[in-house]
Design a protein around this motif. Structure first.
Motif, short mmCIF file in Angstrom:
data_model
loop_
_atom_site.label_atom_id
_atom_site.label_comp_id
_atom_site.label_asym_id
_atom_site.label_seq_id
_atom_site.Cartn_x
_atom_site.Cartn_y
_atom_site.Cartn_z
N HIS A 217 0.81 -1.21 0.00
CA HIS A 217 0.00 0.00 0.00
C HIS A 217 0.85 1.27 0.00
CE1 HIS A 217 -3.48 -2.52 0.65
NE2 HIS A 217 -2.93 -3.04 1.73
N GLY A 218 2.19 1.09 -0.02
CA GLY A 218 3.06 2.26 -0.03
C GLY A 218 3.45 2.75 1.34
N ALA A 219 3.05 2.07 2.41
CA ALA A 219 3.41 2.49 3.76
C ALA A 219 4.75 1.88 4.16
CB ALA A 219 2.32 2.07 4.75
N TYR A 220 5.38 2.49 5.16
CA TYR A 220 6.65 1.97 5.65
C TYR A 220 6.44 0.61 6.29
CZ TYR A 220 9.11 6.44 5.03
OH TYR A 220 9.68 7.57 4.50
N GLU A 221 7.33 -0.34 5.95
CA GLU A 221 7.33 -1.61 6.68
C GLU A 221 7.74 -1.33 8.12
OE1 GLU A 221 6.43 -4.52 5.92
OE2 GLU A 221 6.38 -4.70 3.74
N PRO A 222 7.07 -1.96 9.10
CA PRO A 222 7.41 -1.65 10.50
C PRO A 222 8.85 -1.99 10.86
CG PRO A 222 5.94 -3.54 10.35
CD PRO A 222 5.98 -2.94 9.00
N THR A 223 9.45 -2.98 10.17
CA THR A 223 10.84 -3.35 10.40
C THR A 223 11.66 -2.92 9.19
OG1 THR A 223 10.15 -5.26 11.71
CG2 THR A 223 12.42 -5.23 10.93
N GLN A 224 12.67 -2.08 9.41
CA GLN A 224 13.55 -1.61 8.36
C GLN A 224 14.96 -2.13 8.62
OE1 GLN A 224 12.69 0.38 5.63
NE2 GLN A 224 10.54 0.20 6.27
N CYS A 225 15.64 -2.49 7.56
CA CYS A 225 16.99 -3.03 7.69
C CYS A 225 17.93 -2.34 6.71
CB CYS A 225 17.01 -4.54 7.44
SG CYS A 225 16.09 -5.51 8.66
N HIS A 226 19.19 -2.20 7.11
CA HIS A 226 20.25 -1.67 6.26
C HIS A 226 21.23 -2.82 6.04
CE1 HIS A 226 23.10 1.93 5.33
NE2 HIS A 226 23.02 1.06 4.34
N THR A 227 21.16 -3.44 4.87
CA THR A 227 21.94 -4.65 4.62
C THR A 227 23.44 -4.39 4.64
OG1 THR A 227 21.68 -4.25 2.24
CG2 THR A 227 20.06 -5.70 3.30
N SER A 228 23.86 -3.19 4.26
CA SER A 228 25.30 -2.91 4.18
C SER A 228 25.96 -2.91 5.55
CB SER A 228 25.54 -1.57 3.49
OG SER A 228 25.07 -1.61 2.15
#
Length: 369
Positions: A217-228
């Motif tokens: 739906h275009g909303a932020y996923e509650p869990t965000q990750c920075h793979t680098s």
């Protein structure tokens, strides 16, 4: 009025507070009938003695005089309040004048046998001959709309690919507007692409930029990750990091979706009613024993009932449970006493053995009742 069945006297009264030295205040003419509006009009009361007259549906005029099609009613009314209203009726029927048809012209009575012909809005002429006005020649619709002329009027409709009421038309977008997360993601991806162009000139490769993850739906996923950097964290509905939720490599935090969702449609449980949790048991006392029955929701598994405590020389009449210390309390009227025992087993421990006569007696009476 005397109510013989309930032995009650019922009465009603009506009171009004006012000065005994003044007469009753004068009421609005709409309420007394002294307004002077036409018989085909409605009286609209205002402040104090103010009022307005409004012609009913199917009639036109100023409210004091309302006329329809075919039959006209003319009312002459004295405006001074308190005086008797005099009404004079005159009829002007179709065929007794040479005005155009009522669909295009209006015949207005002016007294005696005189009348005036006038064209209705949307028509032009001398009243005796009225022709339709083509409003589409006057560019009244929007430039992106189609104008359709009708008798005495016109309609405007936006062209294909536009939306609006015909007077204002805007282009219809086939794509929905991008959300904050989607704009953030595109910006981050563009920055990553541009940085990769100049990576050749850097002595060491740069750490990749963080690109947010958006749901369907275009909303932020509650869990965000920075793979680098191998880190994850929780964000709110605006994509802002929630403090103390960032985790290191190999672990992912349990995040709650902060996006506000619409309330569910349908019946919801009462706020003071909570479902029974799994593993719940019902305790009950029967003569000299205390038993417990497993519950499946609100259904009792009677076939799995087991005795928790057996004291055949006692009469247990009240049971309570301490869920913190896992202790069962009961009242014994043969002693009388209040005792307890552990759910995991053990000896019976008397808690109160004196001064319980009045308490246990009242409990016994309430249980018997």
């Amino acid at each position: 009025m005397f109510d013989a069945d309930n032995h009650l006297i019922r009465y009603a009264m009506s009171n009004k507070i006012g000065s005994v030295h003044t007469s009753l205040p004068e009421q609005n003419p709409c309420f007394t009938g002294r307004h002077g509006c036409d018989i085909n009009a409605m009286c609209r009361p205002g402040e104090g003695l103010q009022f307005t007259c409004e012609c009913s549906n199917g009639f036109t005029g100023d409210g004091r005089y309302c006329h329809g099609k075919g039959l006209r009613h003319i009312a002459t009314v004295q405006k001074q309040l308190g005086k008797r209203r005099t009404v004079r009726w005159t009829t002007v029927r179709r065929g007794s004048h040479d005005c155009d048809v009522p669909e295009r012209a209006l015949c207005s009575y002016t007294g005696g046998s005189a009348y005036v012909c006038s064209c209705l809005p949307g028509f032009e002429g001398d009243g005796r001959v009225c022709q339709d006005v083509d409003e589409c020649q006057q560019d009244r619709c929007h430039r992106d709309a189609i104008c359709s002329n009708t008798q005495g009027s016109y309609t405007c409709q936006c062209r294909s690919g536009f939306h609006g009421d015909g007077f204002q038309c805007s282009p219809t977008s086939s794509e929905r507007e991008k959300t904050q997360c989607e704009r953030h993601r595109e910006s981050a991806q563009a920055a990553t692409s541009s940085s990769s162009i100049f990576s050749f000139f850097r002595p060491r490769p740069a750490v990749g930029n963080y690109v947010p993850q958006c749901d369907e739906h275009g909303a932020y996923e509650p869990t965000q990750c920075h793979t680098s950097i191998s880190q994850c964290w929780c964000v709110d509905a605006n994509g802002q990091e929630i403090p103390n939720t960032r985790t290191g490599p190999g672990s992912t935090p349990l995040c709650i979706n902060q996006v506000v969702t619409p309330p569910p449609v349908g019946p919801t449980p009462r706020p003071d009613v909570h479902p029974i949790a799994p593993g719940t048991h019902l305790l009950f006392a029967q003569s000299g024993k205390i038993e417990h029955i497993p519950l499946d929701g609100y259904n009792m598994k009677t076939e799995e009932a087991k005795p928790l405590l057996h004291i055949p020389d006692r009469v247990v009449i009240a049971v309570a449970y301490d869920c913190v210390e896992k202790m069962v309390y009961w009242t014994d009227i043969t002693g009388p006493a209040i005792s307890r025992a552990s759910m995991s087993g053990g000896d019976i421990n008397p808690v109160i053995t004196t001064g319980t006569t009045d308490i246990t007696s009242s409990v016994h009476r309430s249980s018997s009742g």
